[in-house]
Design a protein around this motif. Structure first.
Motif, PDB file in Angstrom:
ATOM      1  N   TRP A   1      -1.467   6.827  -5.439  1.00  0.00           N
ATOM      2  CA  TRP A   1      -2.772   6.361  -5.011  1.00  0.00           C
ATOM      3  C   TRP A   1      -3.181   7.194  -3.804  1.00  0.00           C
ATOM      4  O   TRP A   1      -2.420   7.310  -2.840  1.00  0.00           O
ATOM      5  CB  TRP A   1      -2.692   4.883  -4.684  1.00  0.00           C
ATOM      6  CG  TRP A   1      -3.977   4.237  -4.361  1.00  0.00           C
ATOM      7  CD1 TRP A   1      -5.177   4.452  -4.966  1.00  0.00           C
ATOM      8  CD2 TRP A   1      -4.207   3.258  -3.369  1.00  0.00           C
ATOM      9  NE1 TRP A   1      -6.133   3.647  -4.409  1.00  0.00           N
ATOM     10  CE2 TRP A   1      -5.569   2.907  -3.417  1.00  0.00           C
ATOM     11  CE3 TRP A   1      -3.396   2.632  -2.437  1.00  0.00           C
ATOM     12  CZ2 TRP A   1      -6.132   1.968  -2.581  1.00  0.00           C
ATOM     13  CZ3 TRP A   1      -3.960   1.685  -1.608  1.00  0.00           C
ATOM     14  CH2 TRP A   1      -5.311   1.363  -1.678  1.00  0.00           C
TER      15      TRP A   1
ATOM     16  N   ALA B   1       0.834  -1.208   0.000  1.00  0.00           N
ATOM     17  CA  ALA B   1       0.000   0.000   0.000  1.00  0.00           C
ATOM     18  C   ALA B   1       0.866   1.256   0.000  1.00  0.00           C
ATOM     19  O   ALA B   1       0.564   2.220  -0.715  1.00  0.00           O
ATOM     20  CB  ALA B   1      -0.928   0.000   1.210  1.00  0.00           C
TER      21      ALA B   1
ATOM     22  N   LEU C   1      -8.797  -0.144   0.346  1.00  0.00           N
ATOM     23  CA  LEU C   1      -7.668  -0.592   1.159  1.00  0.00           C
ATOM     24  C   LEU C   1      -8.129  -1.532   2.272  1.00  0.00           C
ATOM     25  O   LEU C   1      -7.581  -2.618   2.467  1.00  0.00           O
ATOM     26  CB  LEU C   1      -6.947   0.618   1.762  1.00  0.00           C
ATOM     27  CG  LEU C   1      -5.777   0.324   2.683  1.00  0.00           C
ATOM     28  CD1 LEU C   1      -4.603  -0.208   1.876  1.00  0.00           C
ATOM     29  CD2 LEU C   1      -5.378   1.581   3.432  1.00  0.00           C
TER      30      LEU C   1
ATOM     31  N   SER D   1       1.091   3.990  -2.962  1.00  0.00           N
ATOM     32  CA  SER D   1       0.847   5.387  -2.623  1.00  0.00           C
ATOM     33  C   SER D   1       1.964   6.293  -3.123  1.00  0.00           C
ATOM     34  O   SER D   1       1.708   7.392  -3.598  1.00  0.00           O
ATOM     35  CB  SER D   1       0.697   5.527  -1.110  1.00  0.00           C
ATOM     36  OG  SER D   1       0.562   6.865  -0.736  1.00  0.00           O
TER      37      SER D   1
ATOM     38  N   VAL E   1      -4.213   7.376  -0.807  1.00  0.00           N
ATOM     39  CA  VAL E   1      -4.499   6.800   0.505  1.00  0.00           C
ATOM     40  C   VAL E   1      -3.779   7.640   1.558  1.00  0.00           C
ATOM     41  O   VAL E   1      -2.627   8.009   1.399  1.00  0.00           O
ATOM     42  CB  VAL E   1      -4.085   5.309   0.583  1.00  0.00           C
ATOM     43  CG1 VAL E   1      -2.604   5.134   0.446  1.00  0.00           C
ATOM     44  CG2 VAL E   1      -4.592   4.668   1.847  1.00  0.00           C
TER      45      VAL E   1
ATOM     46  N   GLU F   1      -5.841   6.393   7.139  1.00  0.00           N
ATOM     47  CA  GLU F   1      -6.587   5.263   6.593  1.00  0.00           C
ATOM     48  C   GLU F   1      -5.777   3.974   6.713  1.00  0.00           C
ATOM     49  O   GLU F   1      -6.313   2.930   7.066  1.00  0.00           O
ATOM     50  CB  GLU F   1      -6.944   5.528   5.129  1.00  0.00           C
ATOM     51  CG  GLU F   1      -7.893   6.691   4.953  1.00  0.00           C
ATOM     52  CD  GLU F   1      -8.060   7.119   3.515  1.00  0.00           C
ATOM     53  OE1 GLU F   1      -7.258   6.685   2.651  1.00  0.00           O
ATOM     54  OE2 GLU F   1      -8.992   7.896   3.243  1.00  0.00           O
ATOM     55  N   LEU F   2      -4.494   4.078   6.424  1.00  0.00           N
ATOM     56  CA  LEU F   2      -3.627   2.909   6.532  1.00  0.00           C
ATOM     57  C   LEU F   2      -3.474   2.468   7.981  1.00  0.00           C
ATOM     58  O   LEU F   2      -3.517   1.271   8.281  1.00  0.00           O
ATOM     59  CB  LEU F   2      -2.261   3.211   5.909  1.00  0.00           C
ATOM     60  CG  LEU F   2      -1.309   2.031   5.776  1.00  0.00           C
ATOM     61  CD1 LEU F   2      -1.918   0.926   4.938  1.00  0.00           C
ATOM     62  CD2 LEU F   2       0.001   2.494   5.168  1.00  0.00           C
TER      63      LEU F   2
ATOM     64  N   PRO G   1     -10.950   5.233  -1.504  1.00  0.00           N
ATOM     65  CA  PRO G   1      -9.619   4.655  -1.250  1.00  0.00           C
ATOM     66  C   PRO G   1      -9.553   3.894   0.077  1.00  0.00           C
ATOM     67  O   PRO G   1      -8.925   2.829   0.152  1.00  0.00           O
ATOM     68  CB  PRO G   1      -8.693   5.871  -1.223  1.00  0.00           C
ATOM     69  CG  PRO G   1      -9.397   6.898  -2.025  1.00  0.00           C
ATOM     70  CD  PRO G   1     -10.861   6.663  -1.778  1.00  0.00           C
ATOM     71  N   PHE G   2     -10.192   4.432   1.106  1.00  0.00           N
ATOM     72  CA  PHE G   2     -10.192   3.737   2.397  1.00  0.00           C
ATOM     73  C   PHE G   2     -10.938   2.413   2.312  1.00  0.00           C
ATOM     74  O   PHE G   2     -10.460   1.392   2.810  1.00  0.00           O
ATOM     75  CB  PHE G   2     -10.808   4.621   3.486  1.00  0.00           C
ATOM     76  CG  PHE G   2     -10.989   3.905   4.791  1.00  0.00           C
ATOM     77  CD1 PHE G   2      -9.902   3.483   5.527  1.00  0.00           C
ATOM     78  CD2 PHE G   2     -12.258   3.640   5.288  1.00  0.00           C
ATOM     79  CE1 PHE G   2     -10.051   2.814   6.729  1.00  0.00           C
ATOM     80  CE2 PHE G   2     -12.432   2.974   6.481  1.00  0.00           C
ATOM     81  CZ  PHE G   2     -11.326   2.559   7.212  1.00  0.00           C
TER      82      PHE G   2
END
Length: 145
Positions: free
Chosen positions: A43, A34, A118, A38, A45, A49-50, A114-115
């Motif tokens: 991307w 991820a 992911l 990114s 994110v 969120e991660l 995006p969240f």
């Protein structure tokens, strides 16, 4: 590389710990992928969120390992009922996390996408690990005298 003994007690004794190790490696790998996406493909994110996704994944994996340990300690011949209950609760918790994130941040539609993507990727991959591992444990329990 250590070969896992699927013959019985040796595997069952270490199953929760081995599951925890595999889930940690998967979470670490998915996090790195991820971050790579990114940074290279831009991307959209966010770090928050991660972090939310990784924390949820770690907590759910720890809950799975503890549930597996508890069920194996009770000496049951079938733990599929406990796994089904765990999977249902994990799914409901995932929905609650997504809705909570949406309510707290105010993100809607395109901002939330995006969240959700992911979170869903982490969820599905760890769910597959859960299912594969529980099938292995159940097979060993069925073969056990």
């Amino acid at each position: 590389m250590r070969r896992t003994d699927l013959s019985g007690d040796g595997f069952l004794k270490h199953a929760p710990w081995t599951y925890w190790q595999y889930s940690l490696w998967l979470i670490a790998g998915l996090t790195l992928v991820a971050l790579l996406l990114s940074n290279t493909l831009y991307w959209p994110v966010k770090a928050v969120e991660l972090v939310v996704t990784v924390v949820f994944s770690l907590l759910s994996s720890a809950a799975m390992a503890l549930t597996m340990r508890k069920m194996l300690d009770t000496g049951r011949r079938s733990i599929l009922g406990a796994f089904s209950a765990y999977a249902a609760l994990r799914f409901l918790a995932a929905i609650a996390v997504i809705v909570g994130y949406m309510l707290i941040t105010g993100a809607r539609r395109q901002q939330l996408l995006p969240f959700v993507i992911l979170f869903s990727v982490f969820f599905v991959i760890l769910d597959a690990l859960d299912a594969v591992y529980m099938v292995k444990v159940q097979r060993v329990l069925e073969r056990k005298p």
